[in-house]
Design an enzyme around this catalytic site. Structure first.
Site, mmCIF file in Angstrom:
data_model
loop_
_atom_site.group_PDB
_atom_site.id
_atom_site.type_symbol
_atom_site.label_atom_id
_atom_site.label_comp_id
_atom_site.label_asym_id
_atom_site.label_seq_id
_atom_site.Cartn_x
_atom_site.Cartn_y
_atom_site.Cartn_z
ATOM 1 N NE ARG A 196 34.824 -10.557 11.872
ATOM 2 C CZ ARG A 196 33.907 -9.590 11.863
ATOM 3 N NH1 ARG A 196 34.096 -8.498 11.148
ATOM 4 N NH2 ARG A 196 32.801 -9.715 12.567
ATOM 5 C CE LYS A 203 36.266 -3.539 10.667
ATOM 6 N NZ LYS A 203 37.328 -4.247 11.361
#
Ligand code: HH2
Length: 285
Positions: A242, A202
């Site tokens: 995840r 991210k």
């Protein structure tokens, strides 16, 4: 050996921020799913609509066309979750064999309850279109915790047999909001609901962990930050992470699980070893 679980990301999309277009074709998606299974994934998270900031919405028909054939092929082999916010896609995915709804809108618990499957509620401030426009909180940890526990309790009362909570790293959060949530992850863990965390590749990693002269670090250079933040989350008690990079994360999850077996009061070496002596003669430290 108890270890945190690894959820492998499978984006059947043309525009996901890190792997968009790579697995849009059913056969390539299937191949990638099988590869992640071989690398240690416990769950494959199949998504057909990107949620990165500013992502274009996808029609229901198109999302179904992307995810259902892939879920049908993978579900007999490995546990499959579906990453969707659309009720019709969730229902179809469950019929195709998915057993966990990964719900970034945190609204689909009635469907999970009606079908007796798992549900993961993620926190998001705003919508993907606007969520990164100057997000503000008085107390990010308190607000995210209150929201998730409220949704999780409602789901549990409705009869959802397995309820996960996820702080939604990067969803309406600045880099410092993300860091606060990771630093205080134990507050979510203490709720008693199993915690799922997704930091993989991210943007905050690109900003915080950029090499000199490289700001932000490109997505392709974010694996070390992804694994270290996933490891941090697992050590803080996250029960599942995840990730896109399953093999190194599986290794980290296994090591986190192994350290949990060590009795707290035994010295680092000597009698407390649970893994036995290193094999002599290998020449490895
Ligand atoms: N992050 C993304 C998508 N779904 N689901 C949960 N539960 N938690 C997350 O942190 C999370 C999520 C975004 O990552 P990715 O799927 O790689 O990208 P895109 O949304 O562009 O497809």
């Amino acid at each position: 050996m108890s270890r945190p679980l690894v959820m492998g990301v499978l984006n059947v999309t043309p525009d996901s921020f890190s792997d968009g277009g790579r697995y849009l074709d059913r056969d390539r998606a299937l191949e990638r799913g099988l590869q992640m299974l071989a690398e240690g994934a416990d769950v494959i998270d199949v998504g057909g609509e990107s949620s990165h900031p500013g992502a274009a919405p996808v029609s229901e028909a198109e999302e179904l066309r992307r995810v259902i054939p892939v879920i049908e092929a993978l579900a007999p082999i490995v546990r499959v979750s579906v990453d969707t916010v659309k009720p019709a896609v969730a229902e179809a995915a469950l019929s195709a064999g998915a057993t966990l709804l990964n719900d970034i809108s945190a609204t689909l618990w009635p469907i999970a309850a009606a079908n007796g499957v798992g549900w993961a509620a993620m926190h998001m401030k705003g919508t993907p279109l606007t969520m990164q426009d100057d997000p503000r909180y008085d107390d990010v940890v308190g607000e995210v915790h209150a929201f998730l526990v409220d949704r999780a309790n409602r789901a549990a009362e409705a009869g959802v047999p397995e309820v996960w909570i996820d702080p939604g790293i990067g969803f309406g959060k600045t880099a410092s909001h993300n860091l606060s949530l990771l630093r205080h992850l134990r507050v979510l863990v203490a709720s008693g609901f199993p915690v799922l965390v997704g930091t993989s590749r991210k943007a905050f990693l690109g900003r915080l962990a950029a090499a000199p002269g490289e700001d932000p670090a490109p997505v392709s250079a974010r694996q070390p930050g992804s694994i270290s933040t996933a490891t941090w989350a697992m050590l803080a008690g996250a029960a599942m992470v995840r990730v896109h990079d399953v093999a190194p994360t599986f290794q980290a999850a296994t090591l986190v699980g192994a350290t949990r077996l060590l009795p707290d009061l035994v010295p680092h070496f000597g009698r407390g070893s649970v893994v036995g002596p290193e094999r002599p003669g290998t020449g490895e430290p």
